[in-house]
Design a protein around this motif. Structure first.
Motif, PDB file in Angstrom:
ATOM      1  N   GLN A 121       0.845  -1.198   0.000  1.00 50.48           N
ATOM      2  CA  GLN A 121       0.000   0.000   0.000  1.00 50.48           C
ATOM      3  C   GLN A 121       0.875   1.240   0.000  1.00 50.48           C
ATOM      4  OE1 GLN A 121      -2.466  -0.699   3.552  1.00 50.48           O
ATOM      5  NE2 GLN A 121      -4.192  -0.996   2.161  1.00 50.48           N
ATOM      6  N   GLN A 122       0.278   2.330  -0.427  1.00 49.82           N
ATOM      7  CA  GLN A 122       0.952   3.618  -0.374  1.00 49.82           C
ATOM      8  C   GLN A 122      -0.030   4.654   0.141  1.00 49.82           C
ATOM      9  OE1 GLN A 122       2.089   3.838  -4.488  1.00 49.82           O
ATOM     10  NE2 GLN A 122       0.360   5.140  -5.013  1.00 49.82           N
ATOM     11  N   GLN A 123       0.521   5.695   0.760  1.00 50.62           N
ATOM     12  CA  GLN A 123      -0.302   6.762   1.317  1.00 50.62           C
ATOM     13  C   GLN A 123       0.479   8.060   1.238  1.00 50.62           C
ATOM     14  OE1 GLN A 123      -1.474   6.135   5.389  1.00 50.62           O
ATOM     15  NE2 GLN A 123      -2.766   7.940   5.438  1.00 50.62           N
ATOM     16  N   VAL A 124      -0.196   9.094   0.733  1.00 51.20           N
ATOM     17  CA  VAL A 124       0.430  10.408   0.688  1.00 51.20           C
ATOM     18  C   VAL A 124       0.444  10.966   2.099  1.00 51.20           C
ATOM     19  CG1 VAL A 124       0.268  12.756  -0.226  1.00 51.20           C
ATOM     20  CG2 VAL A 124      -0.323  10.806  -1.686  1.00 51.20           C
ATOM     21  N   VAL A 125       1.630  11.290   2.560  1.00 49.14           N
ATOM     22  CA  VAL A 125       1.820  11.947   3.860  1.00 49.14           C
ATOM     23  C   VAL A 125       2.690  13.155   3.553  1.00 49.14           C
ATOM     24  CG1 VAL A 125       1.478   9.889   5.284  1.00 49.14           C
ATOM     25  CG2 VAL A 125       3.732  10.350   4.392  1.00 49.14           C
ATOM     26  N   SER A 126       3.572  13.546   4.419  1.00 50.95           N
ATOM     27  CA  SER A 126       4.549  14.570   4.062  1.00 50.95           C
ATOM     28  C   SER A 126       5.615  13.828   3.261  1.00 50.95           C
ATOM     29  CB  SER A 126       5.146  15.205   5.317  1.00 50.95           C
ATOM     30  OG  SER A 126       6.158  16.118   4.954  1.00 50.95           O
ATOM     31  N   GLY A 127       5.285  13.507   2.042  1.00 56.09           N
ATOM     32  CA  GLY A 127       6.047  12.609   1.186  1.00 56.09           C
ATOM     33  C   GLY A 127       5.140  11.437   0.864  1.00 56.09           C
ATOM     34  N   MET A 128       5.689  10.239   0.838  1.00 54.12           N
ATOM     35  CA  MET A 128       4.904   9.041   0.564  1.00 54.12           C
ATOM     36  C   MET A 128       5.284   7.975   1.576  1.00 54.12           C
ATOM     37  SD  MET A 128       2.573   7.770  -1.498  1.00 54.12           S
ATOM     38  CE  MET A 128       2.614   8.579  -3.083  1.00 54.12           C
TER      39      MET A 128
END
Length: 132
Positions: free
Chosen positions: A71-78
């Motif tokens: 999985q991936q999630q946009v945060v302050s970056g990825m």
């Protein structure tokens, strides 16, 4: 929208978000499936395995056997989250070769990794590294 109209709108929006989350639909800003054919995703996964080998107290090098979840999630970056199976090789960490055969006498480990990246800074960090 005046007074009660705005409150009702917010109630409906929250309800729809909860229903979507309960059904497994992606929520804006939430984790989504990562494409293992994407070079950036595989680079994050390879980084996680490499860091795991550096940080583990095992005497032998581990290699990726399979990916159960990505999985991936946009945060302050990825942020990339992986659940993988790692196999132990016959190569000791002090004598790594180009090709390290898997030790068939060792049971694979299930590992969970989280990798946080900031591509604009060419920066990555392994933030979770658990295996059983």
């Amino acid at each position: 929208m005046a007074g009660g109209g705005m409150a009702r709108f917010l109630e409906v929006a929250c309800l729809l978000s909860a229903v979507a989350a309960a059904r497994g639909a992606s929520v804006v800003g939430g984790p989504t499936a990562a494409d293992l054919n994407d070079y950036v995703v595989t680079a994050a996964l390879n980084f996680a395995v490499s860091e795991h080998n550096v940080l583990s107290s095992d005497n032998f090098v581990s290699v990726l056997q399979s990916v159960t979840k990505a999985q991936q999630q946009v945060v302050s970056g990825m942020k990339y989250t992986f659940e993988v199976k790692l196999a132990t090789t016959t190569c000791s960490k002090s004598n790594v070769k180009k090709s390290c055969p898997v030790n068939v006498n060792m049971k694979p480990s299930t590992c969970n990794f989280e990798v946080w990246t900031k591509s604009w800074e060419s920066w990555a960090q392994l933030t979770k590294n658990t295996c059983n």
